[in-house]
Motif scaffolding. Structure first.
Motif, PDB file in Angstrom:
ATOM      1  N   VAL A 168      23.688  39.262  36.817  1.00 56.64           N
ATOM      2  CA  VAL A 168      24.870  40.071  36.511  1.00 56.64           C
ATOM      3  C   VAL A 168      25.498  40.596  37.798  1.00 56.64           C
ATOM      4  O   VAL A 168      26.732  40.564  37.968  1.00 56.64           O
ATOM      5  CB  VAL A 168      24.486  41.236  35.565  1.00 56.64           C
ATOM      6  CG1 VAL A 168      25.634  42.239  35.464  1.00 56.64           C
ATOM      7  CG2 VAL A 168      24.146  40.695  34.182  1.00 56.64           C
ATOM      8  N   ASP A 169      24.667  41.058  38.731  1.00 57.59           N
ATOM      9  CA  ASP A 169      25.192  41.538  40.018  1.00 57.59           C
ATOM     10  C   ASP A 169      25.875  40.409  40.784  1.00 57.59           C
ATOM     11  O   ASP A 169      26.925  40.612  41.416  1.00 57.59           O
ATOM     12  CB  ASP A 169      24.053  42.117  40.868  1.00 57.59           C
ATOM     13  CG  ASP A 169      23.553  43.444  40.336  1.00 57.59           C
ATOM     14  OD1 ASP A 169      24.245  44.045  39.492  1.00 57.59           O
ATOM     15  OD2 ASP A 169      22.458  43.873  40.755  1.00 57.59           O
ATOM     16  N   MET A 174      30.832  37.764  42.729  1.00 53.69           N
ATOM     17  CA  MET A 174      31.658  36.568  42.846  1.00 53.69           C
ATOM     18  C   MET A 174      33.050  36.790  42.276  1.00 53.69           C
ATOM     19  O   MET A 174      33.892  35.888  42.335  1.00 53.69           O
ATOM     20  CB  MET A 174      30.970  35.398  42.139  1.00 53.69           C
ATOM     21  CG  MET A 174      29.659  34.965  42.810  1.00 53.69           C
ATOM     22  SD  MET A 174      28.745  33.716  41.857  1.00 53.69           S
ATOM     23  CE  MET A 174      29.843  32.293  42.018  1.00 53.69           C
ATOM     24  N   GLY A 175      33.286  37.970  41.722  1.00 47.48           N
ATOM     25  CA  GLY A 175      34.625  38.303  41.254  1.00 47.48           C
ATOM     26  C   GLY A 175      34.871  38.108  39.783  1.00 47.48           C
ATOM     27  O   GLY A 175      36.006  38.277  39.314  1.00 47.48           O
ATOM     28  N   ILE A 199      32.139  41.601  31.700  1.00 51.07           N
ATOM     29  CA  ILE A 199      33.395  41.909  31.023  1.00 51.07           C
ATOM     30  C   ILE A 199      34.512  41.874  32.064  1.00 51.07           C
ATOM     31  O   ILE A 199      34.483  42.617  33.043  1.00 51.07           O
ATOM     32  CB  ILE A 199      33.349  43.307  30.371  1.00 51.07           C
ATOM     33  CG1 ILE A 199      32.059  43.471  29.556  1.00 51.07           C
ATOM     34  CG2 ILE A 199      34.585  43.532  29.512  1.00 51.07           C
ATOM     35  CD1 ILE A 199      31.917  42.488  28.426  1.00 51.07           C
ATOM     36  N   GLU A 200      35.493  41.004  31.849  1.00 49.14           N
ATOM     37  CA  GLU A 200      36.513  40.765  32.860  1.00 49.14           C
ATOM     38  C   GLU A 200      37.718  41.699  32.747  1.00 49.14           C
ATOM     39  O   GLU A 200      38.606  41.659  33.592  1.00 49.14           O
ATOM     40  CB  GLU A 200      36.971  39.305  32.796  1.00 49.14           C
ATOM     41  CG  GLU A 200      35.826  38.321  33.040  1.00 49.14           C
ATOM     42  CD  GLU A 200      36.297  36.882  33.046  1.00 49.14           C
ATOM     43  OE1 GLU A 200      37.212  36.570  33.831  1.00 49.14           O
ATOM     44  OE2 GLU A 200      35.776  36.078  32.269  1.00 49.14           O
ATOM     45  N   GLU A 274      21.307  30.197  47.571  1.00 49.70           N
ATOM     46  CA  GLU A 274      22.483  30.054  48.431  1.00 49.70           C
ATOM     47  C   GLU A 274      23.560  31.066  48.050  1.00 49.70           C
ATOM     48  O   GLU A 274      24.190  31.680  48.925  1.00 49.70           O
ATOM     49  CB  GLU A 274      23.037  28.627  48.320  1.00 49.70           C
ATOM     50  CG  GLU A 274      22.127  27.562  48.915  1.00 49.70           C
ATOM     51  CD  GLU A 274      22.672  26.162  48.685  1.00 49.70           C
ATOM     52  OE1 GLU A 274      23.789  26.045  48.137  1.00 49.70           O
ATOM     53  OE2 GLU A 274      21.973  25.186  49.030  1.00 49.70           O
ATOM     54  N   LEU A 275      23.773  31.246  46.747  1.00 45.22           N
ATOM     55  CA  LEU A 275      24.795  32.189  46.298  1.00 45.22           C
ATOM     56  C   LEU A 275      24.401  33.630  46.605  1.00 45.22           C
ATOM     57  O   LEU A 275      25.252  34.450  46.969  1.00 45.22           O
ATOM     58  CB  LEU A 275      25.024  32.023  44.793  1.00 45.22           C
ATOM     59  CG  LEU A 275      25.735  30.736  44.357  1.00 45.22           C
ATOM     60  CD1 LEU A 275      25.769  30.646  42.841  1.00 45.22           C
ATOM     61  CD2 LEU A 275      27.145  30.675  44.927  1.00 45.22           C
ATOM     62  N   MET A 276      23.106  33.951  46.475  1.00 48.19           N
ATOM     63  CA  MET A 276      22.644  35.297  46.797  1.00 48.19           C
ATOM     64  C   MET A 276      22.867  35.609  48.271  1.00 48.19           C
ATOM     65  O   MET A 276      23.284  36.711  48.637  1.00 48.19           O
ATOM     66  CB  MET A 276      21.165  35.444  46.439  1.00 48.19           C
ATOM     67  CG  MET A 276      20.899  35.448  44.945  1.00 48.19           C
ATOM     68  SD  MET A 276      19.144  35.549  44.529  1.00 48.19           S
ATOM     69  CE  MET A 276      18.749  37.229  45.075  1.00 48.19           C
ATOM     70  N   LEU A 277      22.618  34.621  49.141  1.00 48.90           N
ATOM     71  CA  LEU A 277      22.864  34.806  50.565  1.00 48.90           C
ATOM     72  C   LEU A 277      24.360  34.964  50.839  1.00 48.90           C
ATOM     73  O   LEU A 277      24.781  35.827  51.607  1.00 48.90           O
ATOM     74  CB  LEU A 277      22.307  33.622  51.352  1.00 48.90           C
ATOM     75  CG  LEU A 277      20.788  33.557  51.514  1.00 48.90           C
ATOM     76  CD1 LEU A 277      20.371  32.198  52.047  1.00 48.90           C
ATOM     77  CD2 LEU A 277      20.302  34.653  52.448  1.00 48.90           C
ATOM     78  N   ARG A 278      25.151  34.122  50.198  1.00 50.28           N
ATOM     79  CA  ARG A 278      26.596  34.136  50.429  1.00 50.28           C
ATOM     80  C   ARG A 278      27.234  35.436  49.954  1.00 50.28           C
ATOM     81  O   ARG A 278      28.165  35.944  50.591  1.00 50.28           O
ATOM     82  CB  ARG A 278      27.240  32.944  49.706  1.00 50.28           C
ATOM     83  CG  ARG A 278      28.701  32.716  50.042  1.00 50.28           C
ATOM     84  CD  ARG A 278      29.252  31.565  49.213  1.00 50.28           C
ATOM     85  NE  ARG A 278      28.439  30.360  49.327  1.00 50.28           N
ATOM     86  CZ  ARG A 278      28.606  29.287  48.543  1.00 50.28           C
ATOM     87  NH1 ARG A 278      29.546  29.296  47.607  1.00 50.28           N
ATOM     88  NH2 ARG A 278      27.839  28.228  48.706  1.00 50.28           N
TER      89      ARG A 278
END
Length: 299
Positions: A168-169, A174-175, A199-200, A274-278
Motif C-alpha cells: 500500500v505504501d 508511485m502516485g 483510493i484515488e 527494485e520498486l522499493m529502492l526506486r
C-alpha cells in the motif's frame, strides 16, 4: 568495424589511440587523435552520442583516459599541453604486449597507493572497465542488488500483514493515491480476497485493489492464485488490480493474467525490491559527491 551498439571501453581504445599517433607522424593533438580513431574505427552515431554518468560523451572521454594510461606505461609522452608524441617503446610494441604492460602499470599504481597508507577501495569489476566513474556506478549497482535481496529476506521474516502495508505504501509512493486520495490495508479473514486498496480520489470512486503473498522463492505463484484474485475483483466490480509476491510467478500464472479480461499487474520479488529502492520504501538514502582528476586538464 565496431558493433553499432556497444561502446568501446578504455581497454578497447588503447591500441587505436597509440596507432593513431603513429599514423599521424608520431606527434598529434587530442583533437587529431580523436578524429583519427573515430575515422579508422567507424563508430556509429549512437556510439558517438552515448553519454556517461559524468555527462560527457563516452568515447572521447575514454580516449583521454587511454592516453593517460599509455603515458604511464611509457608509450606516449606529453610534449606540450594537449599534444602527444609516441616514444621509441611505443613505436615498437604490439597490441598484446601493450595491454599487458598497461595492466601491469595500473596494478602497480594501486599497490603503491596502498603502501603509502592511502585509503583505496578495490572494486571488483570486469577487466574491460577501468573508468573510475563507471567503476563506481557498477559498484553502486551491485550494492543496490544486495540491498534488494536484503529487503526481500527481511520481508520474509515479517508477519504477512507487514507486506500488505509495504504494498500500500509503495503504490501510494508511485502516485496511485493521487493528490487527494488515501490508502489502507484490508488483510484478515474478511478481506474478500484482497489485501489492500488505494483510493484515488476523496469520494472513493476510483479504487485500486491489491493482493500480497509473502512466499519464499521456492513457492511460486500459480494460475489458481491469479484466478482467485480475478474472482475477488469481480466481487468488488473492479477491472484492474495488482498482484504482488516476494516469490515469482509461473509461466501459467502470467498467462492466466494475460488472458483475463481484467488488467492485472504482476510484481514478483525482484521487481518488488527494485520498486522499493526506486520509491525509497524501507530504505535510507545517502548523497555523496564523487570527484576525480580530469586527464584532459593536465594535457
Amino acid at each position: 568495424m565496431q558493433s553499432e551498439t556497444r561502446v568501446p571501453t578504455m581497454w578497447d581504445l588503447l591500441f587505436p589511440v597509440l596507432d593513431a599517433v603513429r599514423r599521424l607522424g608520431g606527434t598529434a593533438s587530442n583533437a587529431q587523435i580523436d578524429e583519427a580513431v573515430i575515422a579508422s574505427e567507424r563508430y556509429s552515431k549512437a556510439q558517438l552520442e552515448t553519454v556517461g554518468s559524468n555527462g560527457r560523451e563516452l568515447i572521447p572521454y575514454r580516449m583521454a583516459w587511454a592516453r593517460s594510461y599509455l603515458k604511464k606505461a611509457g608509450l606516449l609522452e606529453s610534449t606540450e599541453r594537449a599534444v602527444w608524441t609516441v616514444t621509441e617503446k611505443g613505436n615498437a610494441i604490439g597490441n598484446d604486449e601493450m595491454l599487458q604492460l598497461v595492466k601491469a602499470v595500473s596494478d602497480r599504481s594501486r599497490g603503491e597507493e596502498v603502501q603509502k597508507g592511502r585509503s583505496v577501495s578495490i572494486v571488483t569489476v570486469p577487466d574491460d572497465s577501468v573508468d573510475n566513474v563507471e567503476q563506481l556506478a557498477e559498484y553502486l549497482s551491485r550494492w543496490h542488488r544486495l540491498v534488494g535481496e536484503s529487503l526481500l529476506d527481511q520481508l520474509l521474516r515479517q508477519p504477512p500483514e507487514f507486506l500488505e502495508r509495504v504494498i500500500v505504501d509503495l503504490l501510494s509512493a508511485m502516485g496511485y493515491s493521487g493528490s487527494d486520495g488515501w490508502s489502507k490495508t484490508l488483510g484478515g479473514r474478511s478481506d474478500g480476497g484482497v489485501d489492500g486498496v488505494v483510493i484515488e480520489d476523496q469520494l472513493g470512486m476510483r479504487k485500486l485493489y491489491c493482493q500480497a503473498k509473502r512466499y519464499a522463492k521456492s513457492r511460486p505463484i500459480g494460475p489458481g492464485d491469479i484466478r482467485d484474485f480475478i474472482g475477488a475483483l469481480d466481487i468488488k466490480r473492479r477491472h484492474e488490480g495488482v498482484f504482488v509476491t516476494t516469490s515469482r510467478f509461473t509461466d501459467e500464472a502470467r498467462q492466466a493474467a494475460e488472458l483475463s479480461s481484467k488488467h492485472i499487474s504482476l510484481i514478483d520479488g525482484q521487481y518488488l525490491s527494485e520498486l522499493m529502492l526506486r520509491c525509497d520504501i524501507a530504505v535510507a538514502s545517502h548523497s555523496f559527491v564523487f570527484k576525480q582528476a580530469d586527464p584532459e586538464y593536465f594535457n
